[in-house]
Write a protein that holds these residues in place. Structure first.
Motif, PDB file in Angstrom:
ATOM      1  N   GLU A 158      -4.706  -0.360 -11.975  1.00  0.00           N
ATOM      2  CA  GLU A 158      -4.518  -1.361 -12.535  1.00  0.00           C
ATOM      3  C   GLU A 158      -3.463  -1.107 -14.190  1.00  0.00           C
ATOM      4  OE1 GLU A 158      -8.251  -3.203 -13.625  1.00  0.00           O
ATOM      5  OE2 GLU A 158      -8.599  -3.035 -11.451  1.00  0.00           O
TER       6      GLU A 158
ATOM      7  N   PHE B 226      -7.339   3.538  -3.252  1.00  0.00           N
ATOM      8  CA  PHE B 226      -7.484   3.309  -4.696  1.00  0.00           C
ATOM      9  C   PHE B 226      -6.680   2.111  -5.214  1.00  0.00           C
ATOM     10  CE2 PHE B 226      -8.442   7.462  -3.825  1.00  0.00           C
ATOM     11  CZ  PHE B 226      -9.573   7.853  -4.651  1.00  0.00           C
ATOM     12  N   ARG B 227      -7.079   1.384  -6.188  1.00  0.00           N
ATOM     13  CA  ARG B 227      -6.421   0.470  -6.904  1.00  0.00           C
ATOM     14  C   ARG B 227      -6.306   0.816  -8.299  1.00  0.00           C
ATOM     15  NH1 ARG B 227      -5.383  -4.704  -6.426  1.00  0.00           N
ATOM     16  NH2 ARG B 227      -6.912  -5.181  -4.669  1.00  0.00           N
TER      17      ARG B 227
ATOM     18  N   SER C  99      -1.156  -4.313 -10.517  1.00  0.00           N
ATOM     19  CA  SER C  99      -2.273  -3.527  -9.789  1.00  0.00           C
ATOM     20  C   SER C  99      -1.395  -3.002  -8.532  1.00  0.00           C
ATOM     21  CB  SER C  99      -3.521  -4.270  -9.394  1.00  0.00           C
ATOM     22  OG  SER C  99      -3.212  -5.165  -8.408  1.00  0.00           O
ATOM     23  N   TYR C 100      -1.691  -1.855  -7.981  1.00  0.00           N
ATOM     24  CA  TYR C 100      -1.147  -1.353  -7.046  1.00  0.00           C
ATOM     25  C   TYR C 100      -2.277  -0.617  -6.170  1.00  0.00           C
ATOM     26  CZ  TYR C 100       2.466  -1.957 -10.069  1.00  0.00           C
ATOM     27  OH  TYR C 100       3.624  -2.370 -10.914  1.00  0.00           O
ATOM     28  N   GLU C 101      -1.861  -0.322  -4.893  1.00  0.00           N
ATOM     29  CA  GLU C 101      -3.031   0.434  -4.145  1.00  0.00           C
ATOM     30  C   GLU C 101      -2.410   1.479  -3.286  1.00  0.00           C
ATOM     31  OE1 GLU C 101      -6.043  -0.939  -2.076  1.00  0.00           O
ATOM     32  OE2 GLU C 101      -6.327  -2.552  -3.643  1.00  0.00           O
TER      33      GLU C 101
ATOM     34  N   MET D 283       0.889  -1.117   0.059  1.00  0.00           N
ATOM     35  CA  MET D 283      -0.127   0.019  -0.127  1.00  0.00           C
ATOM     36  C   MET D 283       0.801   1.152   0.242  1.00  0.00           C
ATOM     37  SD  MET D 283      -3.099   1.174   0.244  1.00  0.00           S
ATOM     38  CE  MET D 283      -3.775   2.735   0.729  1.00  0.00           C
TER      39      MET D 283
ATOM     40  N   LYS E 120     -12.167   2.727  -6.612  1.00  0.00           N
ATOM     41  CA  LYS E 120     -11.958   2.977  -5.424  1.00  0.00           C
ATOM     42  C   LYS E 120     -11.898   1.738  -4.678  1.00  0.00           C
ATOM     43  CE  LYS E 120     -12.935   5.594  -1.924  1.00  0.00           C
ATOM     44  NZ  LYS E 120     -11.741   6.135  -1.084  1.00  0.00           N
ATOM     45  N   SER E 121     -11.093   1.619  -3.437  1.00  0.00           N
ATOM     46  CA  SER E 121     -10.843   0.265  -2.633  1.00  0.00           C
ATOM     47  C   SER E 121     -11.263   0.710  -1.295  1.00  0.00           C
ATOM     48  CB  SER E 121      -9.384  -0.097  -2.924  1.00  0.00           C
ATOM     49  OG  SER E 121      -8.577   0.615  -2.439  1.00  0.00           O
ATOM     50  N   ASP E 122     -11.217  -0.291  -0.292  1.00  0.00           N
ATOM     51  CA  ASP E 122     -11.442  -0.029   1.005  1.00  0.00           C
ATOM     52  C   ASP E 122     -10.346   1.178   1.527  1.00  0.00           C
ATOM     53  OD1 ASP E 122     -13.640  -1.709   0.916  1.00  0.00           O
ATOM     54  OD2 ASP E 122     -12.365  -3.627   1.778  1.00  0.00           O
ATOM     55  N   SER E 123      -9.169   1.085   1.104  1.00  0.00           N
ATOM     56  CA  SER E 123      -8.225   1.597   1.777  1.00  0.00           C
ATOM     57  C   SER E 123      -7.872   2.910   0.812  1.00  0.00           C
ATOM     58  CB  SER E 123      -6.880   0.991   2.234  1.00  0.00           C
ATOM     59  OG  SER E 123      -6.597   0.246   1.016  1.00  0.00           O
TER      60      SER E 123
END
Length: 188
Positions: A89, A86-87, A95-97, A1, A81-84
């Motif tokens: 691609e 953004f993801r 892929s990266y967060e 992350m 959008k992700s839980d923490s």
């Protein structure tokens, strides 16, 4: 992350990465190697007598890496959008967060339009569309920022680099909860 993922490593993106990495934020830069600056000859950049665009871009990446920014070559094809945060691609399947994303894509606005970032007509010659950002560099999507030509500032490298730095200082300030400054002094 990552704390911050920056899409683009031209003057705006590399400048933003230099500031965020030097501030101790975990920074990722994903660059497609399509910067229009790589075709430029520059004699109007403060502090530099003259430099080729490819050299300026290479130095910017080197400065960002010096302070710990991680640079990846690739084309980002989606941001969700992700839980923490953004993801991100890439077209090669990676892929990266990241908690924050900076769009520093120069003249390219397709990705931002795809992910819902509002755009508006550009005012610079040959720049048809730019991201609709506020004075801090924030887009309509909280956590997604934009800097440089794509954010509507002049295409001149000195201006896009400054805009990338401005946006980076604003992100670091938001993360820290107080205004962030970075003033180095001469070593004796």
């Amino acid at each position: 992350m990552y704390d911050i993922a920056i899409i683009g490593a031209g003057p705006a993106g590399a400048s933003a990465a230099l500031i965020t990495a030097k501030a101790g934020k975990k920074t990722l830069v994903i660059d497609s190697d399509k910067s229009v600056t790589k075709r430029a000859w520059i004699e109007n950049h403060y502090g530099v007598l003259e430099i080729s665009g490819p050299d300026l871009v290479a130095i910017g990446k080197k400065q960002a890496a010096k302070f710990g920014a991680e640079l990846k070559e690739g084309v980002v094809v989606n941001v969700t959008k992700s839980d923490s945060g953004f993801r991100l691609e890439t077209e090669d399947g990676a892929s990266y967060e990241a908690a924050h994303v900076v769009l520093a894509t120069g003249m390219l606005t397709d990705l931002a339009e795809k992910i819902g970032v509002r755009t508006k007509p550009g005012t610079e010659p040959r720049i048809k569309t730019v991201f609709d950002v506020d004075a801090d560099g924030k887009t309509n999507i909280p956590g997604i920022w934009a800097a440089g030509t794509a954010a509507g500032v002049s295409m001149h490298t000195i201006i896009t680099a400054g805009d990338g730095a401005k946006v980076a200082f604003n992100i670091v300030s938001e993360i820290n909860g107080e205004r962030y400054v970075d003033h180095d002094v001469l070593k004796s």
